[in-house]
Design an enzyme around this catalytic site. Sequence first.
Site, PDB file in Angstrom:
ATOM      1  N   LYS A   1      37.495  47.381  42.742  1.00 27.43           N
ATOM      2  CA  LYS A   1      36.796  47.919  41.576  1.00 27.43           C
ATOM      3  C   LYS A   1      36.568  49.422  41.676  1.00 27.43           C
ATOM      4  O   LYS A   1      36.729  50.142  40.703  1.00 27.43           O
ATOM      5  CB  LYS A   1      35.455  47.187  41.444  1.00 27.43           C
ATOM      6  CG  LYS A   1      34.596  47.649  40.282  1.00 27.43           C
ATOM      7  CD  LYS A   1      35.159  47.181  38.977  1.00 27.43           C
ATOM      8  CE  LYS A   1      34.343  47.628  37.791  1.00 27.43           C
ATOM      9  NZ  LYS A   1      35.155  47.601  36.552  1.00 27.43           N
TER      10      LYS A   1
ATOM     11  N   CYS B   1      35.003  48.896  49.910  1.00 25.94           N
ATOM     12  CA  CYS B   1      34.593  47.615  50.483  1.00 25.94           C
ATOM     13  C   CYS B   1      33.201  47.299  49.979  1.00 25.94           C
ATOM     14  O   CYS B   1      32.500  48.161  49.471  1.00 25.94           O
ATOM     15  CB  CYS B   1      34.561  47.712  52.003  1.00 25.94           C
ATOM     16  SG  CYS B   1      36.123  48.260  52.698  1.00 25.94           S
TER      17      CYS B   1
ATOM     18  N   GLU C   1      45.804  52.533  27.502  1.00 26.36           N
ATOM     19  CA  GLU C   1      44.786  51.633  28.051  1.00 26.36           C
ATOM     20  C   GLU C   1      45.223  50.162  27.911  1.00 26.36           C
ATOM     21  O   GLU C   1      45.035  49.361  28.830  1.00 26.36           O
ATOM     22  CB  GLU C   1      43.443  51.883  27.336  1.00 26.36           C
ATOM     23  CG  GLU C   1      42.310  50.961  27.711  1.00 26.36           C
ATOM     24  CD  GLU C   1      41.928  50.990  29.197  1.00 26.36           C
ATOM     25  OE1 GLU C   1      42.399  51.859  29.939  1.00 26.36           O
ATOM     26  OE2 GLU C   1      41.169  50.088  29.597  1.00 26.36           O
TER      27      GLU C   1
ATOM     28  N   ASN D   1      32.548  51.165  55.023  1.00 26.48           N
ATOM     29  CA  ASN D   1      33.378  51.380  53.838  1.00 26.48           C
ATOM     30  C   ASN D   1      33.819  52.831  53.884  1.00 26.48           C
ATOM     31  O   ASN D   1      32.985  53.706  54.094  1.00 26.48           O
ATOM     32  CB  ASN D   1      32.524  51.116  52.584  1.00 26.48           C
ATOM     33  CG  ASN D   1      33.192  51.589  51.319  1.00 26.48           C
ATOM     34  OD1 ASN D   1      34.416  51.650  51.241  1.00 26.48           O
ATOM     35  ND2 ASN D   1      32.399  51.948  50.319  1.00 26.48           N
ATOM     36  N   GLY D   2      35.122  53.089  53.730  1.00 28.99           N
ATOM     37  CA  GLY D   2      35.583  54.474  53.743  1.00 28.99           C
ATOM     38  C   GLY D   2      36.590  54.691  54.857  1.00 28.99           C
ATOM     39  O   GLY D   2      37.181  53.740  55.371  1.00 28.99           O
TER      40      GLY D   2
ATOM     41  N   ARG E   1      34.527  44.376  44.946  1.00 26.39           N
ATOM     42  CA  ARG E   1      34.788  45.683  45.552  1.00 26.39           C
ATOM     43  C   ARG E   1      35.947  45.648  46.543  1.00 26.39           C
ATOM     44  O   ARG E   1      36.436  46.692  46.982  1.00 26.39           O
ATOM     45  CB  ARG E   1      33.537  46.182  46.280  1.00 26.39           C
ATOM     46  CG  ARG E   1      32.368  46.419  45.355  1.00 26.39           C
ATOM     47  CD  ARG E   1      31.219  46.987  46.135  1.00 26.39           C
ATOM     48  NE  ARG E   1      31.563  48.291  46.667  1.00 26.39           N
ATOM     49  CZ  ARG E   1      31.295  49.440  46.069  1.00 26.39           C
ATOM     50  NH1 ARG E   1      30.678  49.445  44.916  1.00 26.39           N
ATOM     51  NH2 ARG E   1      31.636  50.591  46.615  1.00 26.39           N
TER      52      ARG E   1
ATOM     53  N   GLU F   1      47.602  45.650  35.142  1.00 21.55           N
ATOM     54  CA  GLU F   1      46.754  45.473  36.328  1.00 21.55           C
ATOM     55  C   GLU F   1      46.329  44.028  36.547  1.00 21.55           C
ATOM     56  O   GLU F   1      46.087  43.619  37.674  1.00 21.55           O
ATOM     57  CB  GLU F   1      45.548  46.410  36.308  1.00 21.55           C
ATOM     58  CG  GLU F   1      44.504  46.091  35.271  1.00 21.55           C
ATOM     59  CD  GLU F   1      43.319  47.043  35.310  1.00 21.55           C
ATOM     60  OE1 GLU F   1      42.925  47.489  36.389  1.00 21.55           O
ATOM     61  OE2 GLU F   1      42.786  47.340  34.229  1.00 21.55           O
TER      62      GLU F   1
ATOM     63  N   LYS G   1      45.623  47.657  31.057  1.00 21.91           N
ATOM     64  CA  LYS G   1      44.951  46.347  31.159  1.00 21.91           C
ATOM     65  C   LYS G   1      45.968  45.275  31.485  1.00 21.91           C
ATOM     66  O   LYS G   1      45.755  44.457  32.365  1.00 21.91           O
ATOM     67  CB  LYS G   1      44.244  45.974  29.842  1.00 21.91           C
ATOM     68  CG  LYS G   1      42.984  46.695  29.507  1.00 21.91           C
ATOM     69  CD  LYS G   1      41.801  46.365  30.390  1.00 21.91           C
ATOM     70  CE  LYS G   1      41.767  47.220  31.610  1.00 21.91           C
ATOM     71  NZ  LYS G   1      41.107  48.475  31.607  1.00 21.91           N
TER      72      LYS G   1
ATOM     73  N   HIS H   1      62.824  59.760  22.563  1.00 23.20           N
ATOM     74  CA  HIS H   1      63.262  60.728  23.571  1.00 23.20           C
ATOM     75  C   HIS H   1      63.519  60.056  24.922  1.00 23.20           C
ATOM     76  O   HIS H   1      63.585  60.735  25.946  1.00 23.20           O
ATOM     77  CB  HIS H   1      62.229  61.851  23.706  1.00 23.20           C
ATOM     78  CG  HIS H   1      62.060  62.633  22.441  1.00 23.20           C
ATOM     79  ND1 HIS H   1      63.003  63.523  21.995  1.00 23.20           N
ATOM     80  CD2 HIS H   1      61.088  62.612  21.506  1.00 23.20           C
ATOM     81  CE1 HIS H   1      62.606  64.038  20.835  1.00 23.20           C
ATOM     82  NE2 HIS H   1      61.442  63.490  20.516  1.00 23.20           N
TER      83      HIS H   1
ATOM     84  N   TRP I   1      38.536  45.984  51.483  1.00 23.12           N
ATOM     85  CA  TRP I   1      39.783  46.426  50.854  1.00 23.12           C
ATOM     86  C   TRP I   1      40.430  47.333  51.898  1.00 23.12           C
ATOM     87  O   TRP I   1      39.934  48.424  52.183  1.00 23.12           O
ATOM     88  CB  TRP I   1      39.497  47.182  49.563  1.00 23.12           C
ATOM     89  CG  TRP I   1      40.730  47.526  48.785  1.00 23.12           C
ATOM     90  CD1 TRP I   1      41.387  46.723  47.897  1.00 23.12           C
ATOM     91  CD2 TRP I   1      41.452  48.759  48.807  1.00 23.12           C
ATOM     92  NE1 TRP I   1      42.467  47.378  47.375  1.00 23.12           N
ATOM     93  CE2 TRP I   1      42.542  48.630  47.919  1.00 23.12           C
ATOM     94  CE3 TRP I   1      41.304  49.957  49.504  1.00 23.12           C
ATOM     95  CZ2 TRP I   1      43.453  49.649  47.693  1.00 23.12           C
ATOM     96  CZ3 TRP I   1      42.222  50.982  49.286  1.00 23.12           C
ATOM     97  CH2 TRP I   1      43.276  50.817  48.387  1.00 23.12           C
TER      98      TRP I   1
END
Length: 616
Positions: free
Chosen positions: A611, A2, A489, A102-103, A27, A496, A493, A512, A76
């Site tokens: 983030k 957060c 990567e 936050n947490g 965040r 997300e 990108k 395979h 969040w």
Amino acid sequence: MCGIIGYTGREQVLPVLLDGLTTLEYRGYDSAGVAVVGAEGGQLRLVKRAGKLANLRDALDGRTLAGTVGLGHTRWATHGAPSDANSHPHTDESGDLAVIHNGIFENFGELKAELVASGHTFASDTDTEVVAHLIGALREAGDGDLVTAVRAALQRVEGAFALAVVDRRNPTTIVASRREAPLVLGHRDDASLLASDVAGLIAHTRDITALLDDQVAILTPGAIELLDLDGRPAEGHRYTVDWDIAAAAKQGYPHFMLKEIHEQPQAVADTLLGRVDVDGRIVVDELRGGRSVEDELRSVDKVYVVACGTSYHAGMVAKYAIEHWAGIPVEVEIASEFRYRDPILTPHTLVVAISQSGETADTIAAAVHARNQQAKVVAISNVVGSSLARAADAVLYTRAGPEIAVASTKAFTTQIVALDVLALYLAQLRGALFPDECRDHLARRAALPALIAQVLESEPAIAELARTVSAARYMMFFGRHVGLPIAMEGALKLKEISYVHAEGFAAGEMKHGPIALIDEGGPVVALVTRGHVRGKVVSNIQQVKGRGAVVLAIATEGDTEIKEHADHVVYVPEVHELLYPVLTVVPLQLLGYHIAVQLGRDVDQPRNLAKTVTVE
Ligand code: F6R
């Protein structure tokens, strides 16, 4: 996860809080709220709303909430779905104090049961409200002092958190604390501030104190006092940040992500700055720390690289560089896996922990786990004074400046460059490279910023390509050797920010299993730059072409032959084989970005993400 902002001073606090929340919204953006302590009569006013910050602004509807002390929060969600009721701040039973956090308070269920048994009622499902009530209850049961009550409450809670409290009965004070979650304090002569990261403070001050675990900060206008949980004076980590205010603004770009993609030439140049001395030797002062550190690094016989997400992909690239240049075996592991197993670590093991934010809970835990077993830990972080930086034996900073977009771009390229410097430095220490060779290597790297700028010129062509593939249901990426982490990567990108299903594979693995996914017209991105595996990747391209794929190749300039195999080609300049990732990732960042824009996605704030992942 957060964003937290707090201010006590002489200015009207609401605009300070809203500006701070705008900067910190990356965040978390499930809900937002503010608490303001009014100057007259010490009223406490809260406004909070589910959804983005814009909803909070609407709810305020032009009201100014007069007052010079307050807290802001952007959430969040962890405990309790995003809703008005679950939004922060939360008050205690008396309604006199308000808490943002936050947490996760892991034992909140047990604490809540106790409070309910003694008559408390709750308006939300959150752990935060439980702690607000706990602080209030301890204050009523004790001598009425807020700081004493916060200290007592923190001795009862378990988990990782950062929290801040304002109080109608102490109208100029904010009390804050943290345990394994970020919280920084900002000093000014006329005010004191706090935020979950320095991006939230740089508009006001560069004079920062990182609060350490289990310290309590008491902020009043122009003064910050720190105590430990037993009430003894404590000291945080005070430093000056050199980030520019403009760095945390979009500066005319439609999105932070695009701005940050374009900042890569400068970010890479800054990260490489000052890495060679007059004798051509590689300089990594951060790792010097006296002869013993150098001796320890010289005797390293095994390297583990631990990280999450994009930083993990940078770690995969580093494996090739460290094994090639320094000749030390490397294992790369996702931090959340590493921390829960029993890796064989000795005093000769080097653990490289990579984290842009330096606040990712799993990466910090992996570093602590490694240090507890005598391994040497070097952090690669973008944030000076971050928790990871402090948990490590030494830290090598990337100099990317603040990265605001949720999708990491410039942090990734600077991580690769910093890790490459680390690989060369280890090689130099172990006598595997002579000064002349080092000088040549660094000269080659000094060309990278201009080469990235050259790749950025392909943006119009990539944007056009994005239009042609944006309707695809899925996209596959493959590569070999250093092309593999870039395939992964590129896929990360895309998925997300555009929510298009995308996966990156080792090109040799396609047959395979993954090749079964390919149907007529399915887009495949192939990393096929010059090097010892190019021919093999060309064969893999032929295999997917034979099954109807439309192939976009990322290839080396001058490779005209690749056009016979691929439907579209984006060229990057020729570099040493191990340096291609710094260039080849750029078109994939742009591709992900432009597809997301085509699909009308919220590029900088993609759904369900935040983030920095400061919780498990
Ligand atoms: C993806 C992304 C994430 C982060 C990951 C680790 O674009 O940004 O995957 O790379 O959450 O974050 P840090 O590097 O801050 O530890």
